[in-house]
Design a protein around this motif. Structure first.
Motif, mmCIF file in Angstrom:
data_model
loop_
_atom_site.group_PDB
_atom_site.id
_atom_site.type_symbol
_atom_site.label_atom_id
_atom_site.label_comp_id
_atom_site.label_asym_id
_atom_site.label_seq_id
_atom_site.Cartn_x
_atom_site.Cartn_y
_atom_site.Cartn_z
ATOM 1 N N PRO A 52 1.343 -30.537 61.205
ATOM 2 C CA PRO A 52 1.905 -31.252 62.357
ATOM 3 C C PRO A 52 1.446 -30.679 63.692
ATOM 4 C CG PRO A 52 3.605 -30.796 60.725
ATOM 5 C CD PRO A 52 2.380 -30.059 60.278
ATOM 6 N N GLU A 53 1.320 -29.374 63.792
ATOM 7 C CA GLU A 53 0.943 -28.752 65.058
ATOM 8 C C GLU A 53 -0.530 -28.972 65.402
ATOM 9 O OE1 GLU A 53 0.304 -25.591 61.879
ATOM 10 O OE2 GLU A 53 1.770 -27.171 62.338
ATOM 11 N N MET A 54 -1.335 -29.458 64.436
ATOM 12 C CA MET A 54 -2.749 -29.714 64.701
ATOM 13 C C MET A 54 -3.005 -31.135 65.186
ATOM 14 S SD MET A 54 -4.227 -26.932 64.424
ATOM 15 C CE MET A 54 -5.772 -27.676 64.914
ATOM 16 N N ALA A 55 -2.022 -32.010 65.105
ATOM 17 C CA ALA A 55 -2.206 -33.378 65.577
ATOM 18 C C ALA A 55 -2.522 -33.373 67.067
ATOM 19 C CB ALA A 55 -0.948 -34.208 65.302
ATOM 20 N N HIS A 56 -3.579 -34.084 67.440
ATOM 21 C CA HIS A 56 -3.997 -34.245 68.837
ATOM 22 C C HIS A 56 -4.469 -32.917 69.445
ATOM 23 C CE1 HIS A 56 -1.166 -38.006 69.247
ATOM 24 N NE2 HIS A 56 -1.834 -37.985 68.115
ATOM 25 N N GLN A 57 -4.933 -31.997 68.613
ATOM 26 C CA GLN A 57 -5.375 -30.697 69.105
ATOM 27 C C GLN A 57 -6.884 -30.545 68.984
ATOM 28 O OE1 GLN A 57 -3.449 -28.127 70.470
ATOM 29 N NE2 GLN A 57 -1.813 -29.654 70.457
ATOM 30 N N THR A 58 -7.467 -29.753 69.897
ATOM 31 C CA THR A 58 -8.868 -29.364 69.777
ATOM 32 C C THR A 58 -9.055 -28.568 68.492
ATOM 33 O OG1 THR A 58 -9.049 -29.258 72.182
ATOM 34 C CG2 THR A 58 -10.754 -28.125 70.916
ATOM 35 N N ASP A 59 -10.221 -28.744 67.838
ATOM 36 C CA ASP A 59 -10.557 -28.053 66.579
ATOM 37 C C ASP A 59 -9.532 -28.347 65.479
ATOM 38 O OD1 ASP A 59 -12.773 -27.046 67.819
ATOM 39 O OD2 ASP A 59 -12.073 -24.979 67.944
ATOM 40 N N GLU A 60 -9.164 -29.589 65.360
ATOM 41 C CA GLU A 60 -8.192 -30.036 64.351
ATOM 42 C C GLU A 60 -8.718 -29.745 62.939
ATOM 43 O OE1 GLU A 60 -6.027 -34.284 63.049
ATOM 44 O OE2 GLU A 60 -7.309 -34.152 64.833
ATOM 45 N N PHE A 61 -7.820 -29.410 62.035
ATOM 46 C CA PHE A 61 -8.200 -29.163 60.648
ATOM 47 C C PHE A 61 -7.079 -29.591 59.711
ATOM 48 C CE2 PHE A 61 -6.069 -25.212 61.930
ATOM 49 C CZ PHE A 61 -5.175 -25.027 60.881
ATOM 50 N N CYS A 62 -7.432 -29.687 58.419
ATOM 51 C CA CYS A 62 -6.459 -29.918 57.353
ATOM 52 C C CYS A 62 -6.750 -28.922 56.238
ATOM 53 C CB CYS A 62 -6.565 -31.348 56.832
ATOM 54 S SG CYS A 62 -5.319 -31.777 55.575
ATOM 55 N N ASN A 63 -5.728 -28.243 55.752
ATOM 56 C CA ASN A 63 -5.917 -27.272 54.675
ATOM 57 C C ASN A 63 -6.252 -27.982 53.366
ATOM 58 O OD1 ASN A 63 -5.274 -24.636 55.933
ATOM 59 N ND2 ASN A 63 -3.306 -25.617 56.315
ATOM 60 N N ILE A 64 -7.305 -27.520 52.707
ATOM 61 C CA ILE A 64 -7.759 -28.183 51.487
ATOM 62 C C ILE A 64 -6.724 -28.069 50.375
ATOM 63 C CG2 ILE A 64 -9.526 -28.128 49.672
ATOM 64 C CD1 ILE A 64 -11.555 -27.353 51.830
#
Length: 365
Positions: free
Chosen positions: A335-347
């Motif tokens: 949730p904290e990565m939404a709309h953020q620079t260098d966005e990621f998702c943990n595999i």
């Protein structure tokens, strides 16, 4: 799948979701899903995919959106569209919000039919135009008939695989003031629209909603987010406008809020409604929520449950049109990565949520 979805540039505006919709639709059609591409705007398509529907039981609905926000002005340390993999993460614009969730829903839906066909079947609703206030799905509901019923709804927005049972609604307003232009050296000849806007804003800084606390969502809030007006420094401004963002709960009514707000601001300001979306709420005692909790290994006594979200989802529209069907927001993104620079998702979260979605589909009978 996530990396491929990241390669489509669906920054909104302008969105350009047509290509990604047809790519996903082609995959699902190859696995026996019935496909529709309702039009949102030029080069912008929604995707509705259905399989295994029955007259005996409504399907489970899986909801997501294709568009992303812009990458922002800050430089990224990698290409936002290549889906680079590093340190157990998939990197890219929309990886958490929410192309990782889309990929997982696609695979889980296909795999569910490889095992035992789920009772009632599956309907996927992947929308264009979500990021600026769920306009896409709102227009879809108004224009398209025959979306049927739903036994339950999963919205794949980023929650780090923790099931969420509600979020606040939203009432977005534009407030406009008018004046009369004149030279700034002779202000008595004009009427200053910015002063009118300022007076109106001051009247609602401490706006009282007169609302009881919502057990899940707390209290409603109000924020003035933007303001603009005037032509130049040496003219009396004859136009000004500002925006109001109200986040609502189940304890307030949008029409009553609007009437009260209009009365307090007074006649100097004209208010226009931009977006009105209801809160999402499902009791954690609902059988669907209990199944989701079991599959996600939620400890019923753990602090923090039931959980609520601070942001909006298409669930605001879907839960309403589907007759208040039980709705859970659940996705692999951070949730904290939404709309953020260098966005990621943990595999690891991405891989796990495929099984979570599939088990929910299969066990919701």
């Amino acid at each position: 799948m996530t990396r491929k979805l990241l390669s489509f540039n669906t920054i909104n505006p302008p969105g350009n979701e047509e290509e990604i919709a047809k790519f996903v639709g082609g995959i699902l059609a190859g696995h026996g899903f019935k496909i529709e591409y309702p039009v949102f705007e030029d080069n912008r398509l929604h995707l509705i995919a259905e399989k295994g529907l029955s007259s005996k039981r409504p399907p489970i609905v899986l909801s997501g959106h294709f568009d992303t926000v812009p990458p922002g002005k800050k430089s990224w340390s990698f290409d936002p569209f290549t889906g680079e993999v590093n340190d157990g993460k998939i990197l890219g614009l929309g990886s958490s919000d929410m192309k990782g969730g889309l990929a997982a829903m696609i695979l889980a839906s296909i795999e569910a039919f490889i095992e035992t066909p789920p009772a009632g079947g599956i309907r996927l609703i992947f929308s264009a135009g979500e990021e600026l206030g769920c306009q896409g799905v709102s227009k879809l509901i108004k224009e398209k008939r025959g979306l049927g019923e739903a036994s339950a709804i999963i919205v794949g927005e980023p929650t780090a695989n923790l099931p969420v049972t509600g979020h606040k609604g939203a009432l977005y307003l534009k407030a406009v003031t008018s004046g009369k232009t004149a030279h700034s050296s002779m202000p008595e000849l004009g009427v200053n629209a910015i002063y009118k806007a300022a007076r109106s804003i001051m009247k609602i800084i401490d706006f009282n909603f007169e609302a009881q606390p919502d057990p899940l969502l707390g209290y409603p809030t109000l924020n003035v987010g933007t303001i603009s007006g005037g032509m130049n420094i040496n003219s009396i401004p004859d136009h000004a406008e500002f925006t109001i963002d109200i986040r609502s709960t189940t304890k307030v009514d949008h029409s009553k809020i609007l009437n009260k707000l209009t009365g307090e601001i007074g006649d100097e300001t004209v208010i226009e409604k931009l977006v009105a979306l209801k809160p999402v709420f499902t009791s954690e005692n609902d059988p669907f929520v209990q199944i989701v909790y079991d599959i996600c290994n939620v400890d019923r006594l753990r602090n923090g449950f039931p959980k609520a979200l601070p942001y909006l989802t298409d669930g605001s529209v879907l839960q309403k049109i589907y007759n208040n069907a039980p709705t859970v927001i659940l996705g692999p993104g951070q949730p904290e990565m939404a709309h953020q620079t260098d966005e990621f998702c943990n595999i690891d979260k991405l891989e796990r949520v495929v099984n979570i979605y599939k088990n929910i589909i299969l066990k919701w009978r």
